[in-house]
Design a protein around this motif. Structure first.
Motif, PDB file in Angstrom:
ATOM      1  N   SER A 148       0.838  -1.200   0.000  1.00 49.93           N
ATOM      2  CA  SER A 148       0.000   0.000   0.000  1.00 49.93           C
ATOM      3  C   SER A 148       0.879   1.257   0.000  1.00 49.93           C
ATOM      4  O   SER A 148       2.077   1.189   0.316  1.00 49.93           O
ATOM      5  N   PRO A 149       0.316   2.418  -0.377  1.00 45.57           N
ATOM      6  CA  PRO A 149       1.136   3.643  -0.451  1.00 45.57           C
ATOM      7  C   PRO A 149       1.885   3.959   0.833  1.00 45.57           C
ATOM      8  O   PRO A 149       3.011   4.476   0.783  1.00 45.57           O
ATOM      9  N   ASP A 150       1.293   3.683   1.985  1.00 46.29           N
ATOM     10  CA  ASP A 150       1.985   3.912   3.252  1.00 46.29           C
ATOM     11  C   ASP A 150       2.411   2.605   3.894  1.00 46.29           C
ATOM     12  O   ASP A 150       2.504   2.496   5.121  1.00 46.29           O
ATOM     13  N   ALA A 171      -2.101   0.115  -7.207  1.00 46.48           N
ATOM     14  CA  ALA A 171      -2.993   1.022  -7.933  1.00 46.48           C
ATOM     15  C   ALA A 171      -2.348   1.607  -9.170  1.00 46.48           C
ATOM     16  O   ALA A 171      -2.917   2.495  -9.804  1.00 46.48           O
ATOM     17  N   SER A 172      -1.184   1.111  -9.540  1.00 45.98           N
ATOM     18  CA  SER A 172      -0.490   1.621 -10.726  1.00 45.98           C
ATOM     19  C   SER A 172      -0.680   0.647 -11.884  1.00 45.98           C
ATOM     20  O   SER A 172      -0.469  -0.567 -11.720  1.00 45.98           O
ATOM     21  N   LEU A 255      -9.445  -9.551  -4.308  1.00 41.81           N
ATOM     22  CA  LEU A 255      -9.111  -9.036  -2.985  1.00 41.81           C
ATOM     23  C   LEU A 255      -8.157  -7.839  -3.028  1.00 41.81           C
ATOM     24  O   LEU A 255      -8.179  -7.012  -2.116  1.00 41.81           O
ATOM     25  N   LEU A 256      -7.335  -7.734  -4.080  1.00 39.65           N
ATOM     26  CA  LEU A 256      -6.290  -6.712  -4.078  1.00 39.65           C
ATOM     27  C   LEU A 256      -6.503  -5.582  -5.084  1.00 39.65           C
ATOM     28  O   LEU A 256      -6.248  -4.417  -4.754  1.00 39.65           O
ATOM     29  N   SER A 263      -8.352  -2.102 -16.734  1.00 39.81           N
ATOM     30  CA  SER A 263      -8.318  -3.559 -16.877  1.00 39.81           C
ATOM     31  C   SER A 263      -6.883  -4.070 -16.875  1.00 39.81           C
ATOM     32  O   SER A 263      -6.593  -5.131 -17.423  1.00 39.81           O
ATOM     33  N   SER A 264      -5.985  -3.315 -16.243  1.00 38.91           N
ATOM     34  CA  SER A 264      -4.562  -3.650 -16.294  1.00 38.91           C
ATOM     35  C   SER A 264      -4.217  -4.913 -15.526  1.00 38.91           C
ATOM     36  O   SER A 264      -3.167  -5.517 -15.767  1.00 38.91           O
ATOM     37  N   SER A 265      -5.060  -5.338 -14.579  1.00 39.18           N
ATOM     38  CA  SER A 265      -4.787  -6.570 -13.838  1.00 39.18           C
ATOM     39  C   SER A 265      -5.942  -7.563 -13.943  1.00 39.18           C
ATOM     40  O   SER A 265      -6.021  -8.506 -13.156  1.00 39.18           O
TER      41      SER A 265
END
Length: 311
Positions: A148-150, A171-172, A255-256, A263-265
């Motif tokens: 996660s970002p943090d 999220a990238s 879940l992730l 639709s990248s993943s």
């Protein structure tokens, strides 16, 4: 049977001769009857759903309680014209091409090391088996906490003075699929290594001793001596991991990343779930399921040929 023979003096004496051995009783042909329950179970719960996939793929079915109509090949045209399906096909291909070799090769090397019984090898076997004992939601939570970002990974980069490399990894569009592949490899490599270690442990010690006498090091013994001996077993494990990665990736995506960003993943197995339970388009969903089945069948045949399976 009794025969009459003449004794000295002219008297006849009865003499018994051994009779021919009785033919062994024929075995009752009960094997077929015993197999009937398993055969019925297989037809209902294996063949039945497989046939249902092809039937539903030819229907226009916008939800479980909605009216059904025959669509023919219209669902196939819709799927092939959908860019999301093309992205899912590409993502699934990348996932299999990257994750499967990393998992099998890494697990084999790790299993070979464990099979040499280094100090603490018993504890190492248990540690390798731990990812297989953790539930999928728990593993997803661990990876979310790390990526996660943090999360822990970005925090470690900041501590090392590499804060410019931090990113929202899940999220990238450029890293979301890679994170899922890492999760697949981490989840499967330990369990697969334990399987390889168990199989390598059954290889006769004379083979390894002969290789050492010929001057073969560990690398050569691992790939030139032991690998051909357990080649069939490697093929079976590769098939199992191929099927698990192909059909089981939907839960990690759900879940992730939810298939995103965009639709990248998105993978084929997740697209089946998404269209069936979120978009309520059962015809589209099972049409993708047909393509998923064909990919799985082609993959199994390819693996069987690569490892020259004889069954």
């Amino acid at each position: 049977m009794t025969l009459l023979s003449s004794a000295p003096g002219g008297a006849s004496v009865a003499r018994k001769t051994p009779s021919a051995p009785a033919a062994p009783p024929r075995r009752k042909q009960g094997g077929v009857i015993l197999a009937v329950p398993a055969l019925v179970w297989y037809i209902i719960f294996m063949v039945g759903p497989l046939v249902a996939i092809f039937v539903i793929a030819a229907l226009h079915w916008p939800g479980m309680l909605q009216p059904v109509s025959f669509a023919g090949l219209q669902n196939v045209r819709t799927v092939l014209d959908d860019p999301v399906f093309m992205d899912a096909m590409a993502n699934t291909t990348v996932q299999l091409v990257v994750a499967l070799p990393l998992m099998i090769v890494g697990a084999y090397m790790l299993g070979y090391y464990v099979a040499q019984q280094p100090p603490g090898h018993r504890v190492l076997r248990y540690l390798l088996f731990i990812p297989g004992l953790i539930s999928t939601p728990a593993k997803a939570m661990v990876f979310y906490a790390v990526l996660s970002p943090d999360g822990l990974f970005n925090g470690a980069l900041d501590k090392l003075g590499m804060g410019s490399l931090t990113d929202a990894w899940l999220a990238s569009p450029s890293t979301a699929l890679a994170c899922l592949i890492v999760l697949d490899v981490w989840s499967g490599i330990g369990f697969t290594a334990v399987l390889f270690a168990a199989r390598l442990g059954s290889v006769p010690d004379e083979i390894g001793e002969a290789a050492q006498l010929d001057g073969a090091g560990h690398w050569r013994a691992m790939w030139r001596i032991h690998f051909p001996v357990i080649r069939d077993f490697v093929g079976v494990v590769t098939m199992l991991q191929f099927l698990w990665t192909l059909f089981g990736s939907a839960q990690n995506v759900l879940l992730l990343t939810q298939g995103g960003p965009g639709s990248s993943s998105t993978t084929l197995s997740f697209l089946v779930y998404q269209k069936a339970f979120i978009a309520a388009d059962l015809g589209y969903s099972q049409t993708v399921g047909v393509f998923l089945f064909l990919v799985g069948l082609a993959g199994l045949l390819t693996i069987r040929r690569v490892f020259r399976q004889n069954y």
